[in-house]
Design an enzyme around this catalytic site. Sequence first.
Site, PDB file in Angstrom:
ATOM      1  N   LYS A 126       0.849  -1.204   0.000  1.00 50.74           N
ATOM      2  CA  LYS A 126       0.000   0.000   0.000  1.00 50.74           C
ATOM      3  C   LYS A 126       0.884   1.254   0.000  1.00 50.74           C
ATOM      4  CE  LYS A 126      -3.840  -2.463   2.082  1.00 50.74           C
ATOM      5  NZ  LYS A 126      -4.633  -2.807   3.270  1.00 50.74           N
ATOM      6  N   GLN A 136      -4.763  -1.874   9.609  1.00 56.03           N
ATOM      7  CA  GLN A 136      -4.641  -3.176   8.947  1.00 56.03           C
ATOM      8  C   GLN A 136      -5.203  -4.278   9.844  1.00 56.03           C
ATOM      9  OE1 GLN A 136      -3.674  -3.521   5.772  1.00 56.03           O
ATOM     10  NE2 GLN A 136      -3.985  -5.713   5.819  1.00 56.03           N
ATOM     11  N   ASP A 186     -10.990   2.430   3.752  1.00 61.43           N
ATOM     12  CA  ASP A 186     -11.239   0.989   3.586  1.00 61.43           C
ATOM     13  C   ASP A 186     -12.726   0.715   3.339  1.00 61.43           C
ATOM     14  OD1 ASP A 186      -9.126  -0.849   3.614  1.00 61.43           O
ATOM     15  OD2 ASP A 186      -8.835  -0.658   5.778  1.00 61.43           O
TER      16      ASP A 186
HETATM   17  N1  GUN Z   1      -6.844  -7.230   5.911  1.00 66.12           N
HETATM   18  C1  GUN Z   1      -7.108  -7.934   4.786  1.00 66.12           C
HETATM   19  N2  GUN Z   1      -7.597  -7.120   3.830  1.00 66.12           N
HETATM   20  C2  GUN Z   1      -7.647  -5.879   4.366  1.00 66.12           C
HETATM   21  C3  GUN Z   1      -8.053  -4.607   3.860  1.00 66.12           C
HETATM   22  O1  GUN Z   1      -8.494  -4.449   2.708  1.00 66.12           O
HETATM   23  N3  GUN Z   1      -7.939  -3.555   4.728  1.00 66.12           N
HETATM   24  C4  GUN Z   1      -7.487  -3.708   6.006  1.00 66.12           C
HETATM   25  N4  GUN Z   1      -7.423  -2.624   6.787  1.00 66.12           N
HETATM   26  N5  GUN Z   1      -7.100  -4.872   6.497  1.00 66.12           N
HETATM   27  C5  GUN Z   1      -7.184  -5.953   5.683  1.00 66.12           C
END
Ligand code: GUN
Length: 297
Positions: free
Chosen positions: A52, A100, A123
Amino acid sequence: MELIDGKATAAQIKEEIAAKVRERAAEGKKIPHLAAILVGHDGGSESYVANKIKACEACGFRSSLIRFESTGQNPLNPEELFAAIDKLNKDPEVDGFIVQLPLPKHIDDQKVIEAIDPDKDVDGFHPVNVGRASLGLPAFHSATPAGIVELLKRNGIETAGKNVVIIGRSNIVGRPLASMLMHKGADATVTVCHSATRNLADITRRADIIVAALGRPGFVTEDMVADGAVIVDVGTTRVPDQSRKSGFRLCGDVDFEKVAPKCSRITPVPGGVGPMTIASLMLNTLEACRRREATAR
Ligand code: GUN
């Protein structure tokens, strides 16, 4: 069979975003800024967050990483995490941020999600965004399902009037994807299957498009797939593999070798849905930045 190249599609989206960011910079406008909170050292989470941040660089965004340690002997006090969320909520420099997941077991994921300002929830996990999205109102859409819809659109795969079968009903993928695909514009007929579904193969064999999002490596086999179907594989399980330097390989929810010859199009793992999730997060962050600008005026 033709591969659906998520990596190339995501690269194109990131280039489009980077061009918009250059335009913004030339006009003296704010550069989008994404922050990420990472707790502990889970391998998958480390890798997602690193990707990211790399994507932010490719798009010309600013990024910040806030890390917390948490171990069995020394677990993170949830109050520290909530204080960091509160600070990001109030920080005028930060347009959007993510925490996350998964978090250590002693921290309630849902409470954390609900502590995020919905206007910074890029998100799209906050109930306000989930609710608005399900009503078809402007909202931040959950990145993986939004990435899948965009991947299909940009690769000329029609969803209108098609039978789409989604395997998995998670809050992050299955549920929001079902809602997005049945909205006007996508116009699919959607079936969501899960662990209590009976005669799953009978249902998946009637699908024009199958989305496998249950997190079980190799679950979808050739007997479950109609000739010419389109397959979207959301699985990314780390399976031990001593022949790899990393000691593991990423495994999708579809038995690729057996299913690929039967279908018309299929997403690979890696290089399919994963890069599109990150591209969608970048689109949400750009949108968050624009919205903050519009409301500040
Ligand atoms: N864990 C797995 N996929 C994601 C996501 O798209 N965002 C976040 N914050 N955690 C995750």
